[in-house]
Design a protein around this motif. Structure first.
Motif, mmCIF file in Angstrom:
data_model
loop_
_atom_site.group_PDB
_atom_site.id
_atom_site.type_symbol
_atom_site.label_atom_id
_atom_site.label_comp_id
_atom_site.label_asym_id
_atom_site.label_seq_id
_atom_site.Cartn_x
_atom_site.Cartn_y
_atom_site.Cartn_z
ATOM 1 N N SER A 62 -137.184 28.226 37.719
ATOM 2 C CA SER A 62 -137.581 26.839 37.994
ATOM 3 C C SER A 62 -136.569 26.494 39.202
ATOM 4 C CB SER A 62 -137.188 26.309 36.828
ATOM 5 O OG SER A 62 -135.690 26.814 37.273
ATOM 6 N N GLN A 66 -143.126 22.596 42.562
ATOM 7 C CA GLN A 66 -144.637 22.946 42.257
ATOM 8 C C GLN A 66 -145.283 23.388 42.672
ATOM 9 O OE1 GLN A 66 -146.164 18.912 41.529
ATOM 10 N NE2 GLN A 66 -147.414 19.643 39.819
ATOM 11 N N ILE A 90 -141.818 29.514 31.257
ATOM 12 C CA ILE A 90 -141.144 29.594 32.455
ATOM 13 C C ILE A 90 -139.436 29.238 31.832
ATOM 14 C CG2 ILE A 90 -141.152 26.997 32.968
ATOM 15 C CD1 ILE A 90 -141.291 27.796 36.226
ATOM 16 N N THR A 92 -135.805 28.558 33.095
ATOM 17 C CA THR A 92 -135.232 26.833 33.631
ATOM 18 C C THR A 92 -133.848 27.103 33.603
ATOM 19 O OG1 THR A 92 -135.658 25.905 31.756
ATOM 20 C CG2 THR A 92 -137.393 25.722 33.269
ATOM 21 N N LYS A 101 -138.832 17.488 37.557
ATOM 22 C CA LYS A 101 -139.018 18.786 38.049
ATOM 23 C C LYS A 101 -139.867 18.607 36.403
ATOM 24 C CE LYS A 101 -138.517 22.820 38.870
ATOM 25 N NZ LYS A 101 -139.475 23.034 40.751
ATOM 26 N N LEU A 105 -143.620 20.643 36.120
ATOM 27 C CA LEU A 105 -144.062 21.901 35.289
ATOM 28 C C LEU A 105 -144.973 21.169 34.064
ATOM 29 C CD1 LEU A 105 -140.689 22.391 34.527
ATOM 30 C CD2 LEU A 105 -142.290 24.078 35.717
ATOM 31 N N VAL A 110 -148.053 25.666 32.344
ATOM 32 C CA VAL A 110 -146.703 25.964 31.793
ATOM 33 C C VAL A 110 -147.131 25.316 29.654
ATOM 34 C CG1 VAL A 110 -144.170 26.200 32.015
ATOM 35 C CG2 VAL A 110 -145.827 26.528 33.147
ATOM 36 N N LEU A 113 -140.945 26.742 27.578
ATOM 37 C CA LEU A 113 -140.229 26.034 28.366
ATOM 38 C C LEU A 113 -138.881 27.290 28.157
ATOM 39 C CD1 LEU A 113 -139.002 22.533 30.032
ATOM 40 C CD2 LEU A 113 -140.715 24.863 30.674
ATOM 41 N N SER A 144 -137.052 17.152 28.413
ATOM 42 C CA SER A 144 -138.184 17.714 28.010
ATOM 43 C C SER A 144 -139.181 17.676 27.635
ATOM 44 C CB SER A 144 -137.587 19.435 28.515
ATOM 45 O OG SER A 144 -136.600 19.939 29.556
#
Ligand code: SF4
Length: 376
Positions: A62, A66, A90, A92, A101, A105, A110, A113, A144
Motif C-alpha cells: 500500500s 495508484q 493487497i 496494507t 488511498k 484502491l 483490488v 484488503l 474501508s
C-alpha cells in the motif's frame, strides 16, 4: 486456477520482529515497478490457464501510488488472462489507508484488503515499531468498509511480552466488533537478524514465553470459534464462504508464480526463488534475465511439504492422496509413524484423513516433523 504473488519490497519503518524482505528507502521504487512489470512479461508462458488469485504482499504494497499499482495490473492483464471472479488481495498498513488511498484502491481491480493491525494498543505498536497507532488501526477498517470493501482480513500478533491475556482478549473482541469476515493471527517468533533478536541477546528484552503463546492461542481459537469463525488453517480464521483463495491454493499445492525480490513460485515440481536483494534483482532484470534460483523438489521434499502444509489445514492429510501421488511405501511409512501418536490425543483419523485435534494444533510443527520421511 493458478495464482500470482507480487512482492513489493518497501516499508516505511522496520518492525522490530520482522524478517521479511524490504527496504525503508523508496529511492528505487519507480525502477522496481518497471522491473516487476518486465518480470511479469518474462513469465507469461509459465501459466496458460486463467489466473484465479493475485496477491500483493511485502513489504508494504500500500506504500505504492495508484499509478504504480495500475502499471502492474496493466502488465498482468497484458500477459495473463485473469478470471473475472479472481480474488485480488493487497496487503496494507493502517497508516496508508487514508480516505484518498482507499478511494484509489477502489479504482483498481483490488477486491480484498489485508490489513496489518497487529494490536489495538499504542504501547504495543510502539514496542513493535509499527508505523501506525491504535486510532488508525480501528478507523482504517471502518473507512474501508464505508467505501465498500467488505472482503477484509486483519492480522493480529500474540505471545509478545507486553500482551497480557486481558489485552489479548480485548484485541480479539475489538477485531470481532469490526465485523470483518477473516482474521489471521500469528504467534510472535524471534527470527535471527531482527532487532528483537538483538534486544533479547543484549538482555534489553526478556525472551518470548512459549507458555504465554500457547495460552493465547487457546484463547484465540476459543473466542473465534464462539464468534462463528472456522479455523481453516492454524493461523487463519474465516466466516463460512470467506476462506482466502490465494492462501488456500498455496496450501493445496496449486501452481503460482512469484514476482519481485524474494518472491517464490511453484509449479508442482520446482520452486523458483528470487533473490532477497533489491539491487541484484533490479540489475538482473535490467539485463533481461530472470534472477531466480530453481530448486527441483525430490519426492521426499514434496511429500514433507505436503505433510507440513496439509496438516495445518481443516482438510488434513489425505492418505488416499499419499497413496496415489507418492506410492504405497510412503503410505505404509506414514501409517507406521502415526502409531507414535496413538495415545496422545493430538490427531484424528477419519475417512482416510488425518487432522489435528484442538490440543494437536499446539504441536503442529512437531507432529509434522515426526511424520516427515527423510532419505537415509
Ligand atoms: S510493515 Fe510488515 S513487512 Fe514491513 S517491516 Fe513491518 S511487518 Fe515487516
Amino acid at each position: 486456477m493458478s495464482g500470482i504473488y507480487i512482492h513489493i519490497p518497501f516499508c516505511k519503518k522496520a518492525c522490530h520482529y520482522c524478517d521479511f524482505h524490504f527496504s525503508t528507502s523508496l529511492k528505487y521504487a519507480d525502477e522496481m515497478v518497471e522491473a516487476i512489470c518486465k518480470e511479469i512479461k518474462f513469465k507469461k508462458d509459465r501459466i496458460t490457464e486463467s489466473i484465479g488469485s493475485i496477491y500483493f504482499g511485502g513489504g508494504t504494497p500500500s506504500i505504492l501510488s495508484q499509478h504504480a499499482l495500475q502499471k502492474i495490473f496493466d502488465a498482468i492483464n497484458t500477459n495473463f488472462h485473469v478470471n473475472a471472479n479472481a480474488e485480488i488481495t493487497i496487503e496494507t498498513n493502517p497508516d496508508d489507508l487514508t480516505s484518498q488511498k482507499i478511494k484509489e484502491l477502489n479504482q483498481l481491480p483490488v477486491n480484498r484488503l489485508s490489513v496489518g493491525i497487529q494490536s489495538f494498543f499504542n504501547e504495543d505498536l510502539i514496542w513493535m515499531n509499527r508505523a501506525h497507532n491504535a486510532i488508525e488501526a480501528e478507523d482504517c477498517i471502518k473507512r474501508s468498509q464505508d467505501a465498500g470493501f467488505e472482503n477484509l482480513t486483519l492480522d493480529l500478533i500474540y505471545g509478545y511480552p507486553l500482551l497480557t491475556d486481558e489485552k489479548w482478549n480485548f484485541n480479539i473482541s475489538k477485531a470481532l466488533s469490526l465485523e470483518v469476515p477473516h482474521i489471521s493471527a500469528y504467534a510472535l517468533t524471534v527470527e535471527p537478524k531482527t532487532a528483537l533478536a538483538q534486544f533479547i541477546k543484549t538482555k534489553k528484552q526478556n525472551p518470548i514465553s512459549e507458555g504465554q503463546s500457547a495460552e493465547q492461542f487457546i484463547i484465540l481459537m476459543d473466542k473465534l470459534e464462539k464468534a462463528g469463525f472456522e479455523q481453516y488453517e492454524i493461523s487463519n480464521f474465516a466466516k463460512p464462504g470467506h476462506y482466502a483463495v490465494h492462501n488456500t491454493n498455496y496450501w493445496r499445492g496449486v501452481n503460482y508464480i512469484g514476482i519481485g525480490p524474494s518472491a517464490h513460485g511453484f509449479d508442482g515440481r520446482n520452486r523458483y526463488m528470487n533473490p532477497a536483494n533489491n539491487a541484484q534483482y533490479l540489475q538482473t532484470i535490467e539485463h533481461n534475465k530472470l534472477p531466480e534460483v530453481i530448486e527441483t523438489l525430490s519426492v521426499n521434499d514434496r511429500f514433507n511439504e505436503y505433510i507440513m502444509t496439509a496438516l495445518r489445514t481443516i482438510w488434513g492429510v489425505d492418505l488416499e492422496k499419499i497413496k496415489l501421488e507418492f506410492g504405497q511405501e510412503f503410505l505404509e511409512e506414514t501409517k507406521h509413524n502415526l502409531r507414535s501418536f496413538d495415545d496422545k490425543g493430538w490427531l484424528l483419523l477419519s475417512q482416510d484423513k488425518i487432522k489435528l485435534t484442538q490440543s494437536g494444533k499446539l504441536f503442529a510443527d512437531q507432529i509434522a516433523s515426526e511424520l516427515f520421511i527423510v532419505n537415509e
